[in-house]
Design a protein around this motif. Structure first.
Motif, PDB file in Angstrom:
ATOM      1  N   ILE A 174      27.420 -25.123   1.450  1.00  0.00           N
ATOM      2  CA  ILE A 174      27.383 -23.673   1.232  1.00  0.00           C
ATOM      3  C   ILE A 174      26.255 -23.050   2.038  1.00  0.00           C
ATOM      4  N   LYS A 175      25.094 -23.709   2.093  1.00  0.00           N
ATOM      5  CA  LYS A 175      23.979 -23.199   2.908  1.00  0.00           C
ATOM      6  C   LYS A 175      24.395 -23.133   4.380  1.00  0.00           C
ATOM      7  N   ILE A 231      23.091 -15.856  -4.201  1.00  0.00           N
ATOM      8  CA  ILE A 231      23.887 -17.083  -4.199  1.00  0.00           C
ATOM      9  C   ILE A 231      22.974 -18.298  -4.078  1.00  0.00           C
ATOM     10  N   ASN A 232      21.961 -18.182  -3.222  1.00  0.00           N
ATOM     11  CA  ASN A 232      21.024 -19.281  -3.035  1.00  0.00           C
ATOM     12  C   ASN A 232      20.282 -19.610  -4.337  1.00  0.00           C
ATOM     13  N   TYR A 233      19.829 -18.586  -5.050  1.00  0.00           N
ATOM     14  CA  TYR A 233      19.143 -18.831  -6.322  1.00  0.00           C
ATOM     15  C   TYR A 233      20.082 -19.475  -7.341  1.00  0.00           C
ATOM     16  N   LEU A 234      21.331 -19.038  -7.372  1.00  0.00           N
ATOM     17  CA  LEU A 234      22.309 -19.647  -8.266  1.00  0.00           C
ATOM     18  C   LEU A 234      22.532 -21.111  -7.898  1.00  0.00           C
ATOM     19  N   LEU A 235      22.633 -21.395  -6.620  1.00  0.00           N
ATOM     20  CA  LEU A 235      22.816 -22.774  -6.172  1.00  0.00           C
ATOM     21  C   LEU A 235      21.619 -23.647  -6.534  1.00  0.00           C
ATOM     22  N   ILE A 236      20.428 -23.097  -6.374  1.00  0.00           N
ATOM     23  CA  ILE A 236      19.220 -23.862  -6.733  1.00  0.00           C
ATOM     24  C   ILE A 236      19.210 -24.154  -8.238  1.00  0.00           C
ATOM     25  N   PHE A 237      19.592 -23.169  -9.046  1.00  0.00           N
ATOM     26  CA  PHE A 237      19.664 -23.384 -10.493  1.00  0.00           C
ATOM     27  C   PHE A 237      20.679 -24.474 -10.827  1.00  0.00           C
ATOM     28  N   LEU A 238      21.868 -24.390 -10.216  1.00  0.00           N
ATOM     29  CA  LEU A 238      22.898 -25.398 -10.480  1.00  0.00           C
ATOM     30  C   LEU A 238      22.461 -26.788 -10.017  1.00  0.00           C
ATOM     31  N   ARG A 239      21.748 -26.812  -8.914  1.00  0.00           N
ATOM     32  CA  ARG A 239      21.263 -28.103  -8.411  1.00  0.00           C
ATOM     33  C   ARG A 239      20.196 -28.686  -9.344  1.00  0.00           C
ATOM     34  N   CYS A 240      19.376 -27.829  -9.926  1.00  0.00           N
ATOM     35  CA  CYS A 240      18.370 -28.304 -10.884  1.00  0.00           C
ATOM     36  C   CYS A 240      19.037 -28.852 -12.145  1.00  0.00           C
ATOM     37  N   VAL A 241      20.067 -28.167 -12.621  1.00  0.00           N
ATOM     38  CA  VAL A 241      20.759 -28.608 -13.827  1.00  0.00           C
ATOM     39  C   VAL A 241      21.538 -29.901 -13.561  1.00  0.00           C
ATOM     40  N   HIS A 242      22.182 -29.965 -12.406  1.00  0.00           N
ATOM     41  CA  HIS A 242      23.013 -31.127 -12.064  1.00  0.00           C
ATOM     42  C   HIS A 242      22.342 -31.978 -10.983  1.00  0.00           C
ATOM     43  N   TRP A 243      21.070 -32.244 -11.139  1.00  0.00           N
ATOM     44  CA  TRP A 243      20.298 -32.990 -10.150  1.00  0.00           C
ATOM     45  C   TRP A 243      20.839 -34.390  -9.916  1.00  0.00           C
ATOM     46  N   ASN A 261      24.035 -35.281  -9.888  1.00  0.00           N
ATOM     47  CA  ASN A 261      25.388 -35.266  -9.343  1.00  0.00           C
ATOM     48  C   ASN A 261      25.351 -35.146  -7.819  1.00  0.00           C
ATOM     49  N   PRO A 262      25.784 -36.157  -7.085  1.00  0.00           N
ATOM     50  CA  PRO A 262      25.739 -36.090  -5.618  1.00  0.00           C
ATOM     51  C   PRO A 262      26.705 -35.058  -5.036  1.00  0.00           C
ATOM     52  N   ILE A 263      27.757 -34.744  -5.757  1.00  0.00           N
ATOM     53  CA  ILE A 263      28.713 -33.749  -5.268  1.00  0.00           C
ATOM     54  C   ILE A 263      28.059 -32.374  -5.217  1.00  0.00           C
ATOM     55  N   VAL A 264      27.246 -32.051  -6.205  1.00  0.00           N
ATOM     56  CA  VAL A 264      26.537 -30.769  -6.216  1.00  0.00           C
ATOM     57  C   VAL A 264      25.573 -30.687  -5.037  1.00  0.00           C
ATOM     58  N   GLY A 265      24.869 -31.764  -4.754  1.00  0.00           N
ATOM     59  CA  GLY A 265      23.967 -31.794  -3.598  1.00  0.00           C
ATOM     60  C   GLY A 265      24.718 -31.596  -2.298  1.00  0.00           C
ATOM     61  N   PHE A 266      25.866 -32.244  -2.179  1.00  0.00           N
ATOM     62  CA  PHE A 266      26.694 -32.095  -0.983  1.00  0.00           C
ATOM     63  C   PHE A 266      27.188 -30.657  -0.839  1.00  0.00           C
ATOM     64  N   LEU A 267      27.698 -30.094  -1.937  1.00  0.00           N
ATOM     65  CA  LEU A 267      28.198 -28.715  -1.900  1.00  0.00           C
ATOM     66  C   LEU A 267      27.083 -27.722  -1.588  1.00  0.00           C
ATOM     67  N   PHE A 268      25.881 -27.982  -2.110  1.00  0.00           N
ATOM     68  CA  PHE A 268      24.725 -27.140  -1.830  1.00  0.00           C
ATOM     69  C   PHE A 268      24.488 -27.049  -0.320  1.00  0.00           C
ATOM     70  N   LYS A 269      24.472 -28.200   0.349  1.00  0.00           N
ATOM     71  CA  LYS A 269      24.253 -28.228   1.799  1.00  0.00           C
ATOM     72  C   LYS A 269      25.381 -27.532   2.547  1.00  0.00           C
TER      73      LYS A 269
END
Length: 166
Positions: A79-80, A55-67, A69-77
């Motif tokens: 979920i972690k 899940i962490n690797y998937l999140l890192i990939f999504l964060r790289c693609v959607h760098w 987008n602040p919502i993705v960064g927020f969701l990343f934190k």
């Protein structure tokens, strides 16, 4: 089978690898007491059983693609944070309920010995608020009794029957 690897580049114990998982330990970890070692391994194995590394690797990939987008960064934190709370909960289910204070102290000691960069990188805590939230959750934790578990199963079945019928 999870390999245990002694690592000098990190300051806290960590789980890494999806295909060939490894638990990375430090030299200080080898000197810890048996209870500290037990709690740490149960916590890391909880991450493994839940598939948190994938899940962490998937999140890192999504964060790289959607760098951008602040919502993705927020969701990343978020979920972690949730994966750490879930691993703590699973650990608390595996240990004696009277040992919750000791488990909380292990987390505090681990964070105090870690470098300033390691906790955020490893997902243990993004800030003081996360640490406080984890310790409070551990202190308030109570194993669910049979009635609570049965009511949860009943609620899921009831919602399934209501929502999944035509």
């Amino acid at each position: 089978k999870i390999e245990i690897v002694l690592q000098s580049h990190i300051t806290t114990t960590a789980l890494c690898g999806v295909i060939c998982p490894k638990i990375l330990i430090t030299e200080n970890f080898q000197k810890a007491d048996a209870q500290h070692i037990e709690y740490t391994f149960v916590h890391e194995l909880s991450h493994y059983k839940r598939g948190d590394i994938a899940i962490n690797y998937l999140l890192i990939f999504l964060r790289c693609v959607h760098w951008f987008n602040p919502i993705v960064g927020f969701l990343f934190k978020e979920i972690k944070r949730d994966t750490e709370l879930a691993a703590d909960e699973r650990t608390m289910l595996c240990i004696n309920p009277r040992e919750s204070k000791n488990y909380g102290m292990v987390i505090i000691n681990t964070l105090s010995t870690a470098s300033k960069k390691s906790p955020a990188l490893l997902g243990m805590a993004n800030n003081k608020y996360d640490i406080k939230k984890r310790i409070k959750a551990i202190a308030k934790f109570k194993k669910p009794n049979f009635v609570q578990q049965l009511s949860g199963v009943f609620a899921v079945i009831l919602i399934g029957l209501v929502c999944l019928t035509s």
